[in-house]
Design a protein around this motif. Structure first.
Motif, short mmCIF file in Angstrom:
data_model
loop_
_atom_site.label_atom_id
_atom_site.label_comp_id
_atom_site.label_asym_id
_atom_site.label_seq_id
_atom_site.Cartn_x
_atom_site.Cartn_y
_atom_site.Cartn_z
N ASN A 136 3.59 63.92 -18.98
CA ASN A 136 3.94 62.66 -18.34
C ASN A 136 4.19 62.83 -16.85
O ASN A 136 3.77 62.00 -16.04
N SER A 140 2.02 61.20 -13.73
CA SER A 140 2.63 60.49 -12.61
C SER A 140 2.15 61.06 -11.28
O SER A 140 1.84 60.30 -10.35
N GLU A 143 -1.42 59.91 -10.68
CA GLU A 143 -1.49 58.52 -10.25
C GLU A 143 -1.13 58.37 -8.78
O GLU A 143 -1.73 57.56 -8.07
N ARG A 144 -0.16 59.14 -8.30
CA ARG A 144 0.16 59.12 -6.86
C ARG A 144 -1.02 59.60 -6.03
O ARG A 144 -1.40 58.98 -5.04
#
Length: 180
Positions: A136, A140, A143-144
């Motif tokens: 997870n 994240s 995605e950044r």
């Protein structure tokens, strides 16, 4: 900008290092991931600049290593493939501290206009002694980066989940005949 400096970025555990090894096997110059080298040095020396201990210190060290890598790459012939980049390290520092370094560093030290991202690939994701975060957290971070690279003017190519040989062929085809 150096068009011959090509970045492989994306999700931790998404196959970047494996792809880099395949490109090295094919005769291309490569630069290993700064973060893993920082982690190894910190563990070997009892340091605390580890992402799970002090993310800001870790990111600052990764920035320094990334700049050193770019400077050293000037002496390498032809295309140079980087496993992550200064942008990744600056993004980590900005995420950890809010310190606005990404825009300045990301624009000052440019790479090839095309960046290759490895997407999350749960089937091959494996934590290890240098990758202690879970999937997870890796997603994240991905995605950044998926937002940051285009915001800095890069064209992003998300690599499909295919064999390393096919991924390397795709990267070289995307870069064109100058790199094939």
């Amino acid at each position: 900008m150096s068009a011959r400096y090509v970045v492989l970025s994306g999700c931790s555990g998404g196959g970047k290092s494996t792809l880099l090894a395949e490109l090295r096997r094919r005769g291309y110059s490569t630069v290993d991931e700064p973060g893993r080298r920082v982690i190894k040095a910190e563990i070997d020396n009892g340091g605390r600049a580890l992402p799970w201990v002090d993310l800001a210190a870790f990111a600052r060290r990764a920035i320094d290593v990334s700049i050193e890598d770019r400077n050293a790459a000037a002496d390498l012939p032809g295309c140079v493939f980087f496993d992550r980049s200064l942008v990744d390290a600056a993004a980590a520092l900005e995420h950890a501290t809010g310190e606005p370094v990404l825009e300045r560093l990301g624009r000052q030290h440019r790479y090839n206009p095309t960046v290759f991202l490895t997407p999350p690939w749960p089937e091959i994701y494996v934590p290890d002694s240098e990758r202690k975060h879970d999937l997870n957290a890796a997603i994240s971070e991905y995605e950044r980066l998926e937002r940051i690279y285009p915001a800095l003017g890069y064209r992003v190519v998300v690599l499909p989940k295919i064999s390393v040989e096919r991924r390397a062929n795709l990267v070289l085809a995307e870069l064109g005949t100058a790199f094939a």
